[in-house]
Design a protein around this motif. Structure first.
Motif, short mmCIF file in Angstrom:
data_model
loop_
_atom_site.label_atom_id
_atom_site.label_comp_id
_atom_site.label_asym_id
_atom_site.label_seq_id
_atom_site.Cartn_x
_atom_site.Cartn_y
_atom_site.Cartn_z
N PHE A 265 0.83 -1.21 0.00
CA PHE A 265 0.00 0.00 0.00
C PHE A 265 0.87 1.27 0.00
N THR A 266 0.39 2.22 -0.74
CA THR A 266 1.01 3.55 -0.79
C THR A 266 -0.11 4.58 -0.56
N PRO A 267 0.26 5.83 -0.30
CA PRO A 267 -0.79 6.85 -0.08
C PRO A 267 -1.77 6.97 -1.25
N LYS A 268 -1.35 6.62 -2.45
CA LYS A 268 -2.24 6.74 -3.61
C LYS A 268 -2.84 5.41 -4.05
N GLU A 269 -2.19 4.31 -3.76
CA GLU A 269 -2.66 3.00 -4.20
C GLU A 269 -2.92 2.12 -2.98
N HIS A 270 -4.17 2.09 -2.52
CA HIS A 270 -4.48 1.28 -1.34
C HIS A 270 -5.97 0.94 -1.30
N PHE A 271 -6.53 0.57 -2.44
CA PHE A 271 -7.97 0.31 -2.44
C PHE A 271 -8.34 -0.87 -1.55
N ALA A 272 -7.49 -1.89 -1.45
CA ALA A 272 -7.81 -3.04 -0.60
C ALA A 272 -8.04 -2.57 0.84
N PHE A 273 -7.18 -1.68 1.30
CA PHE A 273 -7.36 -1.14 2.65
C PHE A 273 -8.65 -0.32 2.74
N GLN A 274 -8.90 0.46 1.72
CA GLN A 274 -10.10 1.30 1.71
C GLN A 274 -11.37 0.43 1.71
N ALA A 275 -11.36 -0.64 0.93
CA ALA A 275 -12.52 -1.54 0.89
C ALA A 275 -12.76 -2.19 2.25
N GLY A 276 -11.68 -2.61 2.91
CA GLY A 276 -11.81 -3.19 4.24
C GLY A 276 -12.38 -2.20 5.24
N SER A 277 -11.96 -0.94 5.15
CA SER A 277 -12.48 0.07 6.07
C SER A 277 -13.94 0.37 5.78
N TRP A 278 -14.34 0.39 4.51
CA TRP A 278 -15.75 0.57 4.17
C TRP A 278 -16.59 -0.51 4.85
N TYR A 279 -16.14 -1.73 4.72
CA TYR A 279 -16.90 -2.85 5.27
C TYR A 279 -16.99 -2.74 6.79
N TRP A 280 -15.90 -2.38 7.45
CA TRP A 280 -15.89 -2.29 8.91
C TRP A 280 -16.83 -1.18 9.39
N HIS A 281 -16.79 -0.04 8.74
CA HIS A 281 -17.69 1.05 9.13
C HIS A 281 -19.15 0.67 8.91
N PHE A 282 -19.44 -0.06 7.85
CA PHE A 282 -20.80 -0.55 7.60
C PHE A 282 -21.25 -1.46 8.74
N VAL A 283 -20.39 -2.38 9.15
CA VAL A 283 -20.72 -3.29 10.24
C VAL A 283 -20.99 -2.52 11.53
N VAL A 285 -22.15 0.59 11.77
CA VAL A 285 -23.45 1.26 11.65
C VAL A 285 -24.59 0.28 11.91
N VAL A 286 -24.46 -0.94 11.39
CA VAL A 286 -25.49 -1.96 11.61
C VAL A 286 -25.63 -2.25 13.11
N TRP A 287 -24.50 -2.32 13.82
CA TRP A 287 -24.57 -2.61 15.24
C TRP A 287 -25.28 -1.49 16.00
N VAL A 288 -25.02 -0.24 15.65
CA VAL A 288 -25.70 0.87 16.31
C VAL A 288 -27.21 0.74 16.14
N MET A 289 -27.65 0.36 14.93
CA MET A 289 -29.08 0.15 14.70
C MET A 289 -29.59 -1.04 15.51
N LEU A 290 -28.79 -2.10 15.59
CA LEU A 290 -29.17 -3.26 16.39
C LEU A 290 -29.31 -2.88 17.86
N PHE A 291 -28.36 -2.15 18.35
CA PHE A 291 -28.37 -1.76 19.76
C PHE A 291 -29.62 -0.95 20.08
N PHE A 292 -30.01 -0.10 19.16
CA PHE A 292 -31.17 0.77 19.40
C PHE A 292 -32.48 -0.01 19.28
N PHE A 293 -32.65 -0.79 18.21
CA PHE A 293 -33.93 -1.43 17.95
C PHE A 293 -34.11 -2.77 18.66
#
Length: 297
Positions: A265-283, A285-293
């Motif tokens: 990974f470099t500052p310009k080429e790191h999509f794999a890291f970015q994709a992993g972070s997208w997935y983690w943030h999504f998870v 957000v789902v937990w916050v909704m679970l905790f509430f509902f």
């Protein structure tokens, strides 16, 4: 004389060779499904069989597939075979994957809302269904959580304080640490990247460990099981599948961590890291909704 137009430059789109990993993954998932089903039946009836061995074989084969496929992908990326066009394809694919996960959890939340807002009030005599109430479930009280079943099974509701609240704080902190790991990558601060990513992985593992403790508490102390009617079903369905997604996200982050240690990974080429972070943030957000509902309301 008309000016001649410059030829259009086309990017080379890398097409990999035939791979054995899709069929290996399909066989692994088949063994997991068959093994899990048979293992559950054997545990319920107290019989011995091959369900556990089939499940273990499927999980082992799945790990072999993941390691082999990840290695192929990493080798192709580090060899410079991927173009900008292929990068856009990966981004679109990851976004569609997360969208499919949104729909996945939307179905489960829909089942929860249907049970709470429609089915239970209807059984309780709402909308002039008093006679239906007396026929189907005499003496039924419309309430949530529904801590009793028509068969007489009694349970207790899982409160939001304690382990659920602690796990919520842990996941929220993990999103912050992962964000700063991403910032460190973009700013070429490798130490910040490594430390913050390692902390995120540790927090994910702590979350999973505490969720196991929560399930033990539910079964042993509250009598809250999969046999506890619609409340028990929706509770374990939503929290269990979320825990599965946290497990997958943690595995992804561990793979990224070892890649970081190897200097990928470099500052310009790191999509794999970015994709992993997208997935983690999504998870998260789902937990916050679970905790509430699931826990609070």
């Amino acid at each position: 004389m008309a000016q001649q137009e410059a030829p259009v430059a086309y990017e080379k789109y890398y097409v990999p060779d035939q791979s054995p990993w899709p069929i290996v993954g399909a066989v692994a998932l088949f063994l997991i499904a068959v093994g899990a089903g048979n293992f559950t039946i054997e545990m319920t009836k107290g019989k011995e069989g091959f369900g556990g061995y089939t499940l273990a074989a499927g999980l082992f084969l799945l790990m072999v597939m993941l390691v082999g496929w990840f290695k192929n992908q990493i080798d192709e990326s580090m060899s410079g075979l991927y173009s900008a066009q292929l990068g856009r394809s990966y981004r679109q694919g990851m976004l569609w994957f997360i969208f499919s996960e949104v729909m996945f959890f939307a179905a489960f939340f829909g089942a929860l809302f249907y049970a709470r807002m429609i089915a239970i009030p209807w059984l309780g005599g709402a909308s002039n269904n008093a006679m239906t109430n007396e026929v189907l479930w005499p003496g039924f009280e419309a309430m949530w959580p529904l801590v009793s079943t028509p068969g007489g099974i009694q349970t207790q509701a899982m409160g939001w304080m304690g382990l659920p609240a602690i796990n919520t704080v842990i996941l929220l902190i993990s999103s912050v640490t992962l964000h700063y790991a991403h910032v460190g990558l973009e700013q070429a601060k490798r130490k910040q990247l490594t430390v913050m990513l390692g902390v995120t992985i540790l927090l994910g593992c702590i979350f999973l460990g505490l969720q196991v403790q929560e399930y033990v508490h539910a079964y042993r102390d509250l009598g809250l099981t999969l046999q506890s009617g619609i409340y028990g079903n929706t509770f374990f369905l939503l929290t269990g599948f979320h825990g599965l997604h946290v497990t997958l996200g943690t595995i992804i982050l561990i793979v990224l961590f070892f890649r970081v240690l190897k200097g990928h990974f470099t500052p310009k080429e790191h999509f794999a890291f970015q994709a992993g972070s997208w997935y983690w943030h999504f998870v998260d957000v789902v937990w916050v909704m679970l905790f509430f509902f699931v826990y609070i309301l």
